[in-house]
Design a protein around this motif. Sequence first.
Motif, mmCIF file in Angstrom:
data_model
loop_
_atom_site.group_PDB
_atom_site.id
_atom_site.type_symbol
_atom_site.label_atom_id
_atom_site.label_comp_id
_atom_site.label_asym_id
_atom_site.label_seq_id
_atom_site.Cartn_x
_atom_site.Cartn_y
_atom_site.Cartn_z
ATOM 1 N N GLN A 1 -15.886 54.211 26.214
ATOM 2 C CA GLN A 1 -15.193 53.535 27.304
ATOM 3 C C GLN A 1 -16.179 52.751 28.167
ATOM 4 O OE1 GLN A 1 -12.371 55.823 29.549
ATOM 5 N NE2 GLN A 1 -11.761 57.043 27.776
ATOM 6 N N SER A 2 -15.627 52.035 29.127
ATOM 7 C CA SER A 2 -16.465 51.221 29.990
ATOM 8 C C SER A 2 -17.006 52.036 31.160
ATOM 9 C CB SER A 2 -15.654 50.035 30.513
ATOM 10 O OG SER A 2 -16.487 49.146 31.218
ATOM 11 N N LEU A 3 -17.808 51.397 31.988
ATOM 12 C CA LEU A 3 -18.339 52.053 33.178
ATOM 13 C C LEU A 3 -17.307 51.976 34.303
ATOM 14 C CD1 LEU A 3 -20.926 50.988 31.554
ATOM 15 C CD2 LEU A 3 -22.107 51.245 33.739
ATOM 16 N N PHE B 1 -16.481 46.285 35.679
ATOM 17 C CA PHE B 1 -16.803 46.066 34.279
ATOM 18 C C PHE B 1 -15.558 45.883 33.416
ATOM 19 C CE2 PHE B 1 -21.333 46.593 33.595
ATOM 20 C CZ PHE B 1 -21.739 47.046 34.842
ATOM 21 N N GLY B 2 -15.688 45.023 32.424
ATOM 22 C CA GLY B 2 -14.670 44.902 31.404
ATOM 23 C C GLY B 2 -14.764 46.080 30.460
ATOM 24 N N GLN B 3 -13.837 46.130 29.523
ATOM 25 C CA GLN B 3 -13.752 47.287 28.629
ATOM 26 C C GLN B 3 -14.776 47.244 27.514
ATOM 27 O OE1 GLN B 3 -9.635 47.154 27.573
ATOM 28 N NE2 GLN B 3 -8.971 48.107 29.471
ATOM 29 N N GLY B 4 -15.406 46.100 27.318
ATOM 30 C CA GLY B 4 -16.497 46.025 26.361
ATOM 31 C C GLY B 4 -16.096 45.629 24.958
ATOM 32 N N LEU C 1 -27.767 50.185 30.641
ATOM 33 C CA LEU C 1 -27.387 48.795 30.435
ATOM 34 C C LEU C 1 -28.562 47.852 30.649
ATOM 35 C CD1 LEU C 1 -24.584 50.163 30.927
ATOM 36 C CD2 LEU C 1 -23.854 47.970 31.800
ATOM 37 N N PHE D 1 -21.242 60.642 30.893
ATOM 38 C CA PHE D 1 -22.513 59.935 30.999
ATOM 39 C C PHE D 1 -22.537 59.297 32.382
ATOM 40 C CE2 PHE D 1 -26.281 58.530 29.170
ATOM 41 C CZ PHE D 1 -26.436 57.154 29.129
ATOM 42 N N PHE E 1 -20.758 44.147 27.630
ATOM 43 C CA PHE E 1 -19.808 44.247 28.734
ATOM 44 C C PHE E 1 -19.947 43.048 29.652
ATOM 45 C CE2 PHE E 1 -18.349 48.574 28.175
ATOM 46 C CZ PHE E 1 -19.397 49.200 27.517
ATOM 47 N N GLN F 1 -19.255 57.078 32.714
ATOM 48 C CA GLN F 1 -18.809 56.451 31.468
ATOM 49 C C GLN F 1 -18.426 57.530 30.475
ATOM 50 O OE1 GLN F 1 -21.765 54.284 29.170
ATOM 51 N NE2 GLN F 1 -20.224 52.785 28.506
ATOM 52 N N GLN G 1 -10.323 47.185 35.970
ATOM 53 C CA GLN G 1 -11.171 46.539 34.993
ATOM 54 C C GLN G 1 -10.533 45.300 34.418
ATOM 55 O OE1 GLN G 1 -11.653 50.150 32.569
ATOM 56 N NE2 GLN G 1 -13.820 49.906 32.925
ATOM 57 N N GLN H 1 -25.396 47.282 25.989
ATOM 58 C CA GLN H 1 -25.665 48.713 26.004
ATOM 59 C C GLN H 1 -25.808 49.203 24.585
ATOM 60 O OE1 GLN H 1 -22.550 51.421 27.340
ATOM 61 N NE2 GLN H 1 -24.075 52.758 28.286
#
Lengths: 115, 111
Positions: free
Chosen positions: A42-44, B101-104, B43, A91, B88, A38, B3, B37
């Motif tokens: 941003q996303s995972l 996963f989506g972008q959040g 998470l 991360f 997310f 990550q 994603q 998160q």
Amino acid sequence: GAVVSQHPSRVICKSGTSVKIECRSLDFQATTMFWYRQFPKQSLMLMATSNEGSKATYEQGVEKDKFLINHASLTLSTLTVTSAHPEDSSFYICSARGPGLHEQYFGPGTRLTVT
Amino acid sequence: SQQGEEDPQALSIQEGENATMNCSYKTSINNLQWYRQNSGRGLVHLILIRSNEREKHSGRLRVTLDTSKKSSSLLITASRAADTASYFCATDRNQGGKLIFGQGTELSVKP
């Protein structure tokens, strides 16, 4: 609930060195573990899927020789970043799933900084 | 892109208000999960909704799933400052447990 730990939580290393990150399931047997990366804000992104006793399956674009994954037991998987470069700073988060479960339990993450 | 999309990307509300976050995805799924998160942390699993379910509740959380539109929403009612975090969605396409996963959505709840 199920607990997953990661060690170390933070690591700083010099460019060109290798770093090993451990992921442990503390109170359940993890037949499958997943490694994510990550970047800030941003996303995972899934890097690889690790099944106990077999070779990891890497996602497209992830170099298997650079990110070595070992899942030698039902409670431990390791990710080794070899010949680290500053662009590997990120991360890194692992997750674990037990047999027959849909849920994944996530570790607290490891912050890698390569100088 | 592997994603899905989430909107809004950022949401700022006052304590006590409701927060709604949306998630869209591209392929058929086995289930969809929502995670939270806190900054710089791992998470936390919030809720899982299966492809044959339309709505699910857990405490102040309400999740809906519309498989015809390939979308889901997460509603947090009576928000608290402690709800401040990134949220997310993640889809399970029955590929050995892999989650996409989506972008959040970054939620900020002001006291």
